[in-house]
Motif scaffolding. Structure first.
Motif, short mmCIF file in Angstrom:
data_model
loop_
_atom_site.label_atom_id
_atom_site.label_comp_id
_atom_site.label_asym_id
_atom_site.label_seq_id
_atom_site.Cartn_x
_atom_site.Cartn_y
_atom_site.Cartn_z
N GLU A 33 1.20 -0.69 0.09
CA GLU A 33 0.11 -0.26 0.49
C GLU A 33 1.15 1.61 -0.06
OE1 GLU A 33 -3.68 -0.22 2.33
OE2 GLU A 33 -3.20 -1.03 3.71
N ARG A 34 1.64 1.21 0.89
CA ARG A 34 2.77 2.73 1.35
C ARG A 34 4.24 3.12 -0.25
NH1 ARG A 34 -0.45 4.82 5.68
NH2 ARG A 34 -1.61 3.54 5.26
N GLU A 35 4.26 1.40 -0.85
CA GLU A 35 4.81 1.59 -1.96
C GLU A 35 5.01 1.19 -3.41
OE1 GLU A 35 9.09 0.88 0.17
OE2 GLU A 35 8.98 -0.66 -1.06
N ALA A 36 5.55 1.32 -3.88
CA ALA A 36 4.86 0.89 -5.67
C ALA A 36 6.09 1.81 -6.51
CB ALA A 36 3.90 1.77 -6.22
N SER A 37 6.49 0.35 -7.31
CA SER A 37 8.27 0.34 -8.29
C SER A 37 7.24 0.17 -9.97
CB SER A 37 8.65 -0.99 -7.75
OG SER A 37 8.72 -0.67 -6.44
N PHE A 38 8.58 0.51 -10.40
CA PHE A 38 8.62 -0.11 -11.53
C PHE A 38 10.04 0.15 -12.24
CE2 PHE A 38 8.78 4.36 -11.33
CZ PHE A 38 9.13 5.48 -12.71
N SER A 39 9.86 -0.03 -13.37
CA SER A 39 11.09 -0.76 -14.23
C SER A 39 11.39 0.26 -15.10
CB SER A 39 11.86 -1.87 -13.93
OG SER A 39 12.92 -2.11 -15.44
N ALA A 40 12.18 1.09 -14.92
CA ALA A 40 12.73 1.71 -16.36
C ALA A 40 14.41 1.24 -16.94
CB ALA A 40 12.43 2.95 -16.35
N ALA A 41 13.54 0.84 -18.42
CA ALA A 41 15.52 1.27 -19.09
C ALA A 41 15.68 1.80 -20.07
CB ALA A 41 15.43 -0.48 -19.77
N SER A 42 17.07 2.89 -20.03
CA SER A 42 16.79 3.80 -20.82
C SER A 42 18.41 3.46 -22.24
CB SER A 42 16.73 4.87 -20.91
OG SER A 42 16.48 5.96 -21.32
N GLU A 43 18.32 2.99 -23.39
CA GLU A 43 18.74 3.25 -25.02
C GLU A 43 20.33 1.85 -24.01
OE1 GLU A 43 20.92 6.34 -25.96
OE2 GLU A 43 20.01 7.67 -25.09
N SER A 44 19.21 0.58 -23.66
CA SER A 44 19.75 -0.37 -23.65
C SER A 44 20.40 -1.05 -24.37
CB SER A 44 18.55 -1.07 -23.16
OG SER A 44 17.44 -0.67 -22.31
N SER A 45 21.61 -2.00 -24.32
CA SER A 45 22.49 -2.49 -24.95
C SER A 45 23.44 -3.31 -24.43
CB SER A 45 23.55 -0.70 -25.03
OG SER A 45 24.35 -1.07 -24.45
N PHE A 46 24.16 -3.73 -25.15
CA PHE A 46 25.45 -5.30 -24.84
C PHE A 46 26.98 -4.60 -24.45
CE2 PHE A 46 21.49 -7.57 -27.59
CZ PHE A 46 21.40 -8.31 -26.65
N ASP A 47 27.02 -5.97 -24.34
CA ASP A 47 28.44 -6.11 -24.21
C ASP A 47 29.15 -5.89 -25.41
OD1 ASP A 47 28.41 -8.55 -24.25
OD2 ASP A 47 29.78 -8.55 -23.11
N ASP A 48 30.69 -6.07 -26.06
CA ASP A 48 31.10 -6.12 -27.06
C ASP A 48 30.18 -6.87 -28.00
OD1 ASP A 48 32.35 -5.70 -29.35
OD2 ASP A 48 34.47 -6.45 -28.50
N LEU A 49 30.59 -8.34 -27.28
CA LEU A 49 30.38 -10.02 -27.97
C LEU A 49 29.05 -10.17 -27.35
CD1 LEU A 49 33.77 -12.53 -26.47
CD2 LEU A 49 32.38 -11.45 -28.51
N VAL A 50 28.23 -9.31 -27.02
CA VAL A 50 26.71 -9.57 -26.79
C VAL A 50 26.80 -10.89 -25.94
CG1 VAL A 50 24.22 -10.38 -28.13
CG2 VAL A 50 26.92 -8.68 -28.87
N THR A 51 27.48 -10.76 -24.68
CA THR A 51 27.43 -12.24 -24.06
C THR A 51 26.32 -11.36 -22.95
OG1 THR A 51 29.09 -11.47 -22.29
CG2 THR A 51 29.39 -12.94 -24.09
N LYS A 52 26.63 -9.74 -22.32
CA LYS A 52 25.77 -10.05 -21.14
C LYS A 52 25.40 -8.65 -21.82
CE LYS A 52 29.75 -7.98 -18.82
NZ LYS A 52 31.17 -8.85 -19.49
N TRP A 53 24.63 -7.74 -20.79
CA TRP A 53 24.29 -6.32 -21.21
C TRP A 53 25.18 -5.66 -20.28
CZ3 TRP A 53 17.84 -4.98 -21.39
CH2 TRP A 53 17.56 -5.98 -21.65
N ASP A 54 25.20 -4.24 -21.33
CA ASP A 54 25.95 -3.49 -20.50
C ASP A 54 25.51 -2.20 -19.46
OD1 ASP A 54 28.24 -2.97 -21.82
OD2 ASP A 54 27.87 -1.66 -23.25
N LYS A 55 23.81 -2.17 -19.76
CA LYS A 55 22.80 -1.22 -18.81
C LYS A 55 22.21 -2.47 -18.52
CE LYS A 55 21.99 3.22 -19.01
NZ LYS A 55 21.26 5.04 -20.35
N GLN A 56 22.04 -2.30 -17.54
CA GLN A 56 20.30 -3.11 -16.78
C GLN A 56 19.33 -2.01 -16.18
OE1 GLN A 56 21.21 -6.29 -13.84
NE2 GLN A 56 23.23 -6.17 -14.73
N PRO A 57 18.37 -2.80 -16.59
CA PRO A 57 17.05 -1.32 -16.39
C PRO A 57 17.07 -1.64 -14.79
CG PRO A 57 16.25 -3.40 -17.29
CD PRO A 57 17.54 -3.53 -17.59
#
Lengths: 360, 360
Positions: A270-294
């Protein structure tokens, strides 16, 4: 101070009225003043169980509440098929109107309600509580940020819960003469509102129901979905159901950002609520993980969202009553758009999943 | 030990081959053995940049890799339109086949590839890495738990990323003669696979493309969606796009439970991955908050998911090579189902959004 409180009358003792009674009690600018039921005994018991003050009026009819000159506003939690009659009558009796959703069986009915409100100068608001959670304003900020979110391109929403056997047999929401729109009117209302919210309330051009809706033996919708398209190529889908685990999501994807929320209708807490926001999300160079998480954004609130709703409604009513203000048109405008899309989904189901053009 | 390592040849030096080269290096049962490019110089540079051992063979053609008798398996990252020719030839040369997705331009082409694999006794696997993340097995466990999840009823998946101007002009995935399926073949592949995964690989009865796909001037899909229906009333939708922020979701809603994952294709981190699971979710009495919130499950892994893929593929190859095993049919079976649904989405777009019956 007390005389500036907005005095609420409630007509009908539906389950949801318990929650709204508490919200009226907790709102700093509102007070429970009257309750009416077709049974005086039921109204009495409701008033006792829901914190009505000792001087509150208890009536054995809805009409008596509307005839009480000291009632400023009515909250109407009646079955949808009764909305047209009682909402119009309330407006004619100069009562400001907080109306449960779905507001009407269709937009034509709603137009009669809103015409009655307009010609009698009363405020209209529907009971879509999550609109008033402070989190919603923060989400709107993110969605309208062209740097962080860009333009909305695809939206998906869902709201489902697993109704028990008693609900599926007896609840008003599965009865063709009471809430004929079933899951679409009840849950789909929120899904459609959330899509419109994420689309900055721009109406879609066309709406198509998704195949394989589930109907009960009376033809009431127990589960369905829809697909919406806008002139600018934006698209959205939604799914609602009485037949699956409680789930409520908004996923809004923009050119630059992404919003996720998993408790949009009723927050986890009741007293707090969340959301997830991501902006210009991208992978690392080898595309094995995210550079910037939400990232997770948590918005705290001293009062639950339904109290925010009652407070905002009462503020608008107070502005009219005490300061010669005009009714705020933003709320009925959003309501009408929601109903228009809802009607189109229903029409598409009825017309073998044809695309339905939305005409304002 | 060294002679039990599966010796990989790579034909083509696509960007994705860098990631898979690293995975082959990290897999305990595989080794980089050869690389071939239409340009010897390009192959040489690729081998140097990607940790090929000094004794590795570097060839100026794809064919030379397939003709090398010491190559056990080939990884094929070529454009989709070249798959039929090179995958069939590889199989005929008795090379086990790890083939990038989309595996073919359509299921008829894929059937020729898989026939070549079967008649030559070689293992087939497509390059859908997330299938091999240990998290995926944990999600499958949850989805198949009839107490916790119940039966799947609605599924939504999406995979989008915001391609830059160079990609949209020059990438093979926007070229009708190279990867004609565009975003559907690239991202939609994952969305469709995830839907099938959540539906326990049961094929849908019908598939309809959602309206307003975005095509480039050559008719290649840049964004689209689909709606799937099963015989039992299960439904699913997906959306894929080259034109919006990086987003990748699975939402699977069952009669009793809900699964959410937001990084299903490429996990946020290499060494752990999470999903959210909810079961018999409910509200408190007044419906102002949730009684039981979804819980987060994190699965750790010593090796990234693409290394799991190479290790599993090499294990199957090793079983055939060293233990007279038979090729595992599970992988090509899943591949074919994915391609069938993908073809149906494409067909529905081409036929003005008609429903397409899936025929196995």
């Amino acid at each position: 101070m007390a005389e500036t409180l907005i005095r609420f009358g409630i007509i009908g003792c539906a389950d949801i009225a318990r929650k709204v009674s508490r919200a009226i009690t907790l709102a700093p600018n509102a007070t429970l003043y009257a309750v009416g039921s077709r049974s005086l005994d039921k109204a009495q018991k409701f008033a006792e169980a829901n914190g009505f003050p000792p001087h509150a009026k208890v009536y054995g009819s809805y009409e008596a509440v509307l005839d009480d000159p000291d009632v400023d506003a009515v909250y109407v939690p009646l079955p949808t098929s009764l909305h047209l009659h009682w909402a119009v009558l309330a407006a004619q009796k100069k009562k400001h109107l907080l109306l449960e959703k779905p507001v009407a069986l269709n937009a034509a009915e709603f137009d009669k309600i809103i015409q009655a409100c307009e010609s009698n100068g009363v405020q209209f608001m529907d009971g879509t509580m999550w609109m008033h959670n402070p989190r919603t304003a923060k989400m709107a900020e993110f969605l309208s940020d062209t740097q962080l979110f860009g333009l909305p391109r695809s939206i998906h929403t869902c709201f489902t819960f697993n109704a028990d056997a008693d609900f599926l047999k007896n609840d008003i929401r599965v009865k063709p003469d009471l809430d004929a729109l079933g899951a679409l009117g009840d849950e789909g209302w929120y899904c459609i509102r959330a899509i419109l919210f994420a689309a900055n309330y721009e109406l879609p051009k066309t709406v198509i129901a998704l195949r394989e809706p589930v109907l009960n033996e009376s033809g009431v919708i127990l589960a369905c979905g829809g697909s919406l398209c806008w002139e600018d190529g934006k698209v959205a889908t939604f799914h609602c159901s009485f037949l699956t685990n409680l789930t409520m999501d908004i996923t809004a994807v923009g050119t630059k950002g992404t919003l996720h929320v998993h408790d949009f209708v009723i927050p986890f807490q009741e007293r707090e609520a969340s959301f997830s926001a991501a902006s210009e999300s991208s992978f690392d160079d080898l595309v094995t993980k995210w550079d910037k998480q939400p990232s997770t954004h948590t918005v705290k609130t001293d009062i639950p969202q339904e109290v925010h709703m009652v407070r905002e409604f009462s503020r608008l009513v107070g502005a009219i009553k005490f300061n010669n203000g005009k009714p705020e048109k933003k709320w009925p405008t959003i309501t009408r758009k929601t109903q228009l899309v809802l009607d189109a989904v229903k029409a598409s189901i009825d017309r073998n999943f044809e695309p339905i053009l939305i005409q304002e």
